[in-house]
Design an enzyme around this catalytic site. Sequence first.
Site, mmCIF file in Angstrom:
data_model
loop_
_atom_site.group_PDB
_atom_site.id
_atom_site.type_symbol
_atom_site.label_atom_id
_atom_site.label_comp_id
_atom_site.label_asym_id
_atom_site.label_seq_id
_atom_site.Cartn_x
_atom_site.Cartn_y
_atom_site.Cartn_z
ATOM 1 N N HIS A 32 45.134 37.179 29.492
ATOM 2 C CA HIS A 32 46.100 36.879 28.559
ATOM 3 C C HIS A 32 47.537 37.119 28.674
ATOM 4 O O HIS A 32 47.765 38.199 29.417
ATOM 5 C CB HIS A 32 45.977 37.759 27.078
ATOM 6 C CG HIS A 32 44.568 37.382 26.439
ATOM 7 N ND1 HIS A 32 44.072 38.204 25.630
ATOM 8 C CD2 HIS A 32 43.869 35.963 26.421
ATOM 9 C CE1 HIS A 32 42.834 37.540 25.307
ATOM 10 N NE2 HIS A 32 42.891 36.258 25.756
ATOM 11 N N HIS A 37 32.487 31.604 23.907
ATOM 12 C CA HIS A 37 33.440 32.501 23.606
ATOM 13 C C HIS A 37 32.935 33.834 22.957
ATOM 14 O O HIS A 37 33.770 34.918 22.809
ATOM 15 C CB HIS A 37 34.484 31.947 22.482
ATOM 16 C CG HIS A 37 35.704 32.731 22.379
ATOM 17 N ND1 HIS A 37 36.578 32.876 23.337
ATOM 18 C CD2 HIS A 37 35.964 33.302 21.277
ATOM 19 C CE1 HIS A 37 37.670 33.725 22.776
ATOM 20 N NE2 HIS A 37 37.176 34.123 21.321
ATOM 21 N N ARG A 56 36.269 32.709 30.242
ATOM 22 C CA ARG A 56 36.316 31.516 29.269
ATOM 23 C C ARG A 56 35.252 30.762 30.075
ATOM 24 O O ARG A 56 35.028 30.692 31.107
ATOM 25 C CB ARG A 56 37.568 30.838 29.654
ATOM 26 C CG ARG A 56 38.837 31.753 29.036
ATOM 27 C CD ARG A 56 40.141 30.677 29.316
ATOM 28 N NE ARG A 56 41.353 31.688 28.495
ATOM 29 C CZ ARG A 56 42.303 32.238 29.164
ATOM 30 N NH1 ARG A 56 41.952 32.342 30.635
ATOM 31 N NH2 ARG A 56 43.318 32.939 28.864
ATOM 32 N N LYS A 75 43.983 29.789 33.007
ATOM 33 C CA LYS A 75 44.899 28.664 32.186
ATOM 34 C C LYS A 75 46.186 28.704 33.081
ATOM 35 O O LYS A 75 46.848 29.771 33.749
ATOM 36 C CB LYS A 75 45.280 29.077 30.823
ATOM 37 C CG LYS A 75 44.249 28.929 29.866
ATOM 38 C CD LYS A 75 44.661 29.231 28.439
ATOM 39 C CE LYS A 75 43.607 28.842 27.510
ATOM 40 N NZ LYS A 75 43.949 29.208 26.099
ATOM 41 N N ARG A 85 32.644 36.482 25.457
ATOM 42 C CA ARG A 85 34.021 36.918 25.840
ATOM 43 C C ARG A 85 34.662 37.826 24.936
ATOM 44 O O ARG A 85 35.102 38.934 25.104
ATOM 45 C CB ARG A 85 34.932 35.545 26.047
ATOM 46 C CG ARG A 85 36.414 36.020 26.585
ATOM 47 C CD ARG A 85 37.068 34.614 27.020
ATOM 48 N NE ARG A 85 38.643 34.842 26.768
ATOM 49 C CZ ARG A 85 39.200 35.340 27.785
ATOM 50 N NH1 ARG A 85 38.776 35.557 28.814
ATOM 51 N NH2 ARG A 85 40.561 35.085 27.638
ATOM 52 N N TYR A 93 41.738 39.003 19.732
ATOM 53 C CA TYR A 93 40.551 39.202 20.139
ATOM 54 C C TYR A 93 39.738 40.233 19.901
ATOM 55 O O TYR A 93 38.442 40.340 19.867
ATOM 56 C CB TYR A 93 40.495 38.757 21.592
ATOM 57 C CG TYR A 93 40.524 37.419 22.282
ATOM 58 C CD1 TYR A 93 39.720 36.856 22.772
ATOM 59 C CD2 TYR A 93 41.638 36.781 22.029
ATOM 60 C CE1 TYR A 93 39.442 35.518 23.223
ATOM 61 C CE2 TYR A 93 41.997 35.447 22.578
ATOM 62 C CZ TYR A 93 40.882 34.864 23.207
ATOM 63 O OH TYR A 93 40.982 33.393 23.571
#
Length: 299
Positions: free
Chosen positions: A270, A244, A153, A177, A247, A279
């Site tokens: 994820h 993105h 990211r 995250k 990615r 994705y």
Amino acid sequence: MTDNNTKWREILRRYRIYMQLEKHLSQNTIEAYMRDIEQFQHFILRQYDCLPKDVVRENIERYMDWLYDRGTKKSSQARQLSGIKSFFNYLLLKDMIASSPAELILPPKPAKVLPDTLSTDEIDRMIATIDDSSPKGIRDKAILEVLYSCGLRVSELCNLRLGDLFFGEGYIRIIGKGDKQRLVPISGVACERIQRYKEVRTKKTTEDTLFLNNRGTKLTRVMIFNIIKQAALLAGIDKSISPHTLRHSFATHLLEGGANIRQVQEMLGHESILTTEVYTHLDTTNLRQTIDTHIHIDN
């Protein structure tokens, strides 16, 4: 039906005045609201021949189903429902109904739009456009290589620290995250580009962050975005490009090459494998088959 139609028209006439004088909406907005609510009116009269005060939730849900069956876009369905809710809120405000039948109806979820995918040739072309005769060019080449080959990211790249590099072991540590850490394999080419950048990276800083701007401070997301847009422009790539995109391309290329979906999930960071499915263009059927196959093999 004629009597009900006349009453509907009178209510809609007053609703138009309300939007003009009390809501102070523009004429274009009012006309858009009226077109939508008049279409709803025709449906209700044709199907149920009832007045607004007698419309129930099931009638509105059937109307939404009718829009769906006609192939109406989800965004247009959501707009129509918003207009219907506004209309019944008006009736509620004017004490013409006791409660709104549209209150608890949820709009359709918007369709997820996948970003464009770059081919490996396009990514190579983007990197090749960068002039690496300066420290900035050396840095920018390293940034593109790491973003793509590690599937990061943009925030993860901006926060990558010197202490997160473990070239001897062949991986880097990423803080994703929720401050969750993961280890991501790094390619030999990416290692070489980072190593070259470290040699020209400004020494006049105590900043532990790897990639710095010309003032010796951490890069922003906007700066990374601009680097990528410029490289795509020079490479003649006519696609919607963002950090993105690299990615997304990373994950897509891994799966096309036969990578295990769970390994890709771990590398992307994820929590849910269903996010990885979005994705990577896999439909749910293929995803389930892929997971089942790997579970069978692992067992």
